[in-house]
Design a protein around this motif. Structure first.
Motif, PDB file in Angstrom:
ATOM      1  N   GLY A 150      20.371  43.758   0.804  1.00  0.00           N
ATOM      2  CA  GLY A 150      21.079  42.662   0.150  1.00  0.00           C
ATOM      3  C   GLY A 150      20.856  41.292   0.783  1.00  0.00           C
ATOM      4  N   GLY A 151      20.454  41.254   2.049  1.00  0.00           N
ATOM      5  CA  GLY A 151      20.242  39.970   2.719  1.00  0.00           C
ATOM      6  C   GLY A 151      18.843  39.415   2.559  1.00  0.00           C
ATOM      7  N   ILE A 152      17.962  40.133   1.856  1.00  0.00           N
ATOM      8  CA  ILE A 152      16.573  39.675   1.760  1.00  0.00           C
ATOM      9  C   ILE A 152      15.924  39.949   0.390  1.00  0.00           C
ATOM     10  CG2 ILE A 152      15.564  41.813   2.715  1.00  0.00           C
ATOM     11  CD1 ILE A 152      13.596  40.050   4.294  1.00  0.00           C
ATOM     12  N   THR A 223      20.854  29.888   0.453  1.00  0.00           N
ATOM     13  CA  THR A 223      22.171  29.620   1.035  1.00  0.00           C
ATOM     14  C   THR A 223      22.942  30.923   1.184  1.00  0.00           C
ATOM     15  OG1 THR A 223      22.242  27.393   0.130  1.00  0.00           O
ATOM     16  CG2 THR A 223      24.348  28.370   0.748  1.00  0.00           C
ATOM     17  N   SER A 224      23.493  31.119   2.366  1.00  0.00           N
ATOM     18  CA  SER A 224      24.396  32.240   2.622  1.00  0.00           C
ATOM     19  C   SER A 224      25.792  31.668   2.777  1.00  0.00           C
ATOM     20  CB  SER A 224      24.020  32.947   3.927  1.00  0.00           C
ATOM     21  OG  SER A 224      22.758  33.547   3.809  1.00  0.00           O
ATOM     22  N   GLY A 225      26.780  32.257   2.125  1.00  0.00           N
ATOM     23  CA  GLY A 225      28.131  31.706   2.214  1.00  0.00           C
ATOM     24  C   GLY A 225      29.180  32.798   2.319  1.00  0.00           C
ATOM     25  N   THR A 266      13.358  32.548   3.826  1.00  0.00           N
ATOM     26  CA  THR A 266      14.573  31.711   3.862  1.00  0.00           C
ATOM     27  C   THR A 266      15.816  32.568   3.601  1.00  0.00           C
ATOM     28  OG1 THR A 266      14.308  31.013   1.537  1.00  0.00           O
ATOM     29  CG2 THR A 266      13.402  29.546   3.242  1.00  0.00           C
ATOM     30  N   ASP A 267      15.670  33.594   2.758  1.00  0.00           N
ATOM     31  CA  ASP A 267      16.803  34.486   2.492  1.00  0.00           C
ATOM     32  C   ASP A 267      17.228  35.200   3.771  1.00  0.00           C
ATOM     33  OD1 ASP A 267      18.698  36.117   1.415  1.00  0.00           O
ATOM     34  OD2 ASP A 267      17.382  37.138  -0.002  1.00  0.00           O
ATOM     35  N   GLY A 268      16.266  35.859   4.410  1.00  0.00           N
ATOM     36  CA  GLY A 268      16.593  36.575   5.643  1.00  0.00           C
ATOM     37  C   GLY A 268      17.112  35.632   6.716  1.00  0.00           C
ATOM     38  N   LEU A 269      16.489  34.475   6.825  1.00  0.00           N
ATOM     39  CA  LEU A 269      16.870  33.540   7.896  1.00  0.00           C
ATOM     40  C   LEU A 269      18.236  32.911   7.657  1.00  0.00           C
ATOM     41  CD1 LEU A 269      13.437  31.807   8.641  1.00  0.00           C
ATOM     42  CD2 LEU A 269      14.711  33.337  10.172  1.00  0.00           C
ATOM     43  N   SER A 270      18.604  32.673   6.397  1.00  0.00           N
ATOM     44  CA  SER A 270      19.923  32.071   6.169  1.00  0.00           C
ATOM     45  C   SER A 270      21.017  33.061   6.572  1.00  0.00           C
ATOM     46  CB  SER A 270      20.095  31.586   4.727  1.00  0.00           C
ATOM     47  OG  SER A 270      20.184  32.663   3.831  1.00  0.00           O
ATOM     48  N   THR A 271      20.809  34.321   6.286  1.00  0.00           N
ATOM     49  CA  THR A 271      21.763  35.344   6.721  1.00  0.00           C
ATOM     50  C   THR A 271      21.781  35.405   8.256  1.00  0.00           C
ATOM     51  OG1 THR A 271      21.155  36.560   4.726  1.00  0.00           O
ATOM     52  CG2 THR A 271      22.467  37.751   6.347  1.00  0.00           C
ATOM     53  N   ALA A 272      20.582  35.347   8.867  1.00  0.00           N
ATOM     54  CA  ALA A 272      20.483  35.408  10.334  1.00  0.00           C
ATOM     55  C   ALA A 272      21.222  34.240  10.983  1.00  0.00           C
ATOM     56  CB  ALA A 272      19.019  35.399  10.763  1.00  0.00           C
TER      57      ALA A 272
HETATM   58 MG    MG Z   1      19.936  36.139   2.906  1.00  0.00          MG
END
Ligand code: MG
Ligand code: AMP
Length: 313
Positions: A150-152, A223-225, A266-272
């Protein structure tokens, strides 16, 4: 000169709203591309969703702790990318977070007990995932490991969708899935304006729904929120981004946006960065060439990586 037409569609995939807007050749081609975009999202969801029992990820979760499982080259590749993000974020991003994370049910407002967390916590460690690229086999080196992408996966789907458009000679477009967006070229000579949402928008009205608009061209932004999936218990916000060290929702920031060339990263990194917090998260981004970040902390202050700051300052 052949004429073109803007296609503009929205649908739902991967349990999130998806939108695509792109400049297509006039005629049937635009509609055909829309059909193919939808099919691509559907294909990736069928491969990678941990909610679908038949997905490769679900089969891994059911069997890879007992015996190595052969999976597609595509999933191997994404697992290697996920593990790479885990490595550079010192384990903040970890797809095995779900070994505990699966016991949260945001709709039913349920969180695991302390005992449940303690019992499942040793299964969280991305190094438990053993990847053999030669035989294309995956095994889990620990009981109770449960992977969730789900984070990537949304960022990955967005990248695949943009590749599909590029291969069809589309030169301008924007594709978003939830908080993951990728821009192809510009918008008729101007930058695309991408919003960073107000994490505590109360009205849902335009006046307070965004905190910033970023002019962007030919790049990705995720963006992760803590406002995406959550419930409130007492004065605690139980949300969907889980610290691998504790098995509990991360505190300290409300929203993290990461800008960079491809949405998978960017998806993985925003969660990270969300998990790492402002200081460590920004330090990691500063070390990564080509990436920038915007963080809204729990005091609602905004922080920017150096590449986004005014050069005069
Ligand atoms: Mg993510
Ligand atoms: P995003 O909106 O991209 O930040 O993704 C949030 C989603 O990533 C959650 O809904 C979970 O599916 C998953 N997730 C939560 N915590 C983590 C973590 N520490 N590492 C990797 N994925 C996570």
């Amino acid at each position: 000169m052949s004429s073109t037409v803007w296609m503009d569609v929205e649908w739902e995939a991967m349990t999130t709203p998806v939108s695509a807007k792109f400049l297509a050749p006039m005629g049937q081609e635009g509609q055909r591309l829309v059909t193919r975009l939808k099919a691509e999202f559907e294909r990736i969801e069928a491969l990678m969703s941990s909610y679908r029992n038949s997905s490769e990820v679900s089969i891994l979760n059911q069997t890879a702790a007992q015996t190595p499982v052969a999976v597609s080259r595509e999933l191997i590749q994404l697992l290697l990318t996920a593990n790479e993000i885990s490595r550079i974020s010192a384990g903040a991003f970890d797809i095995t977070y779900a070994s505990v994370g699966r016991f949260y049910d945001y709709r039913k407002k349920q969180a695991p007990s302390e005992a449940q967390i303690d019992g499942a916590l040793p299964a969280i460690d991305y190094r438990h995932i053993r990847v053999d690229p030669q035989s294309r086999q995956i095994s889990y080196a620990h009981e109770g490991v449960y992977v969730d992408l789900g984070g990537i996966a949304k960022g990955y789907a967005v990248d695949r969708a943009v590749e599909l458009l590029k291969n069809a000679a589309v030169q301008q477009g924007i594709i978003s899935a939830g908080g993951d967006t990728r821009l192809l070229g510009d918008k008729s000579g101007s930058p695309w304006m991408v919003a960073i949402k107000n994490p505590r928008s109360v009205s849902g009205n335009a006046e307070d729904s965004n905190v910033a608009l970023l002019p962007l061209v030919d790049t990705a932004i995720s963006t992760s929120g803590d406002y995406e999936r959550y419930f409130v218990r007492g004065d605690e916000r139980i949300h969907h981004i889980i610290a691998p060290e504790t098995g509990k929702p991360v505190k300290g920031v409300q929203s993290v946006s990461v800008i960079g060339p491809e949405a998978t990263m960017t998806d993985g990194l925003s969660t990270a960065v969300f998990v790492m917090g402002r200081k460590k998260g920004l330090a990691m981004i500063e070390e990564l060439a080509g990436y920038e970040a915007v963080i809204i902390d729990d005091q609602r202050r905004m922080h920017f990586s150096s590449g986004l700051m005014n050069p005069e300052q």
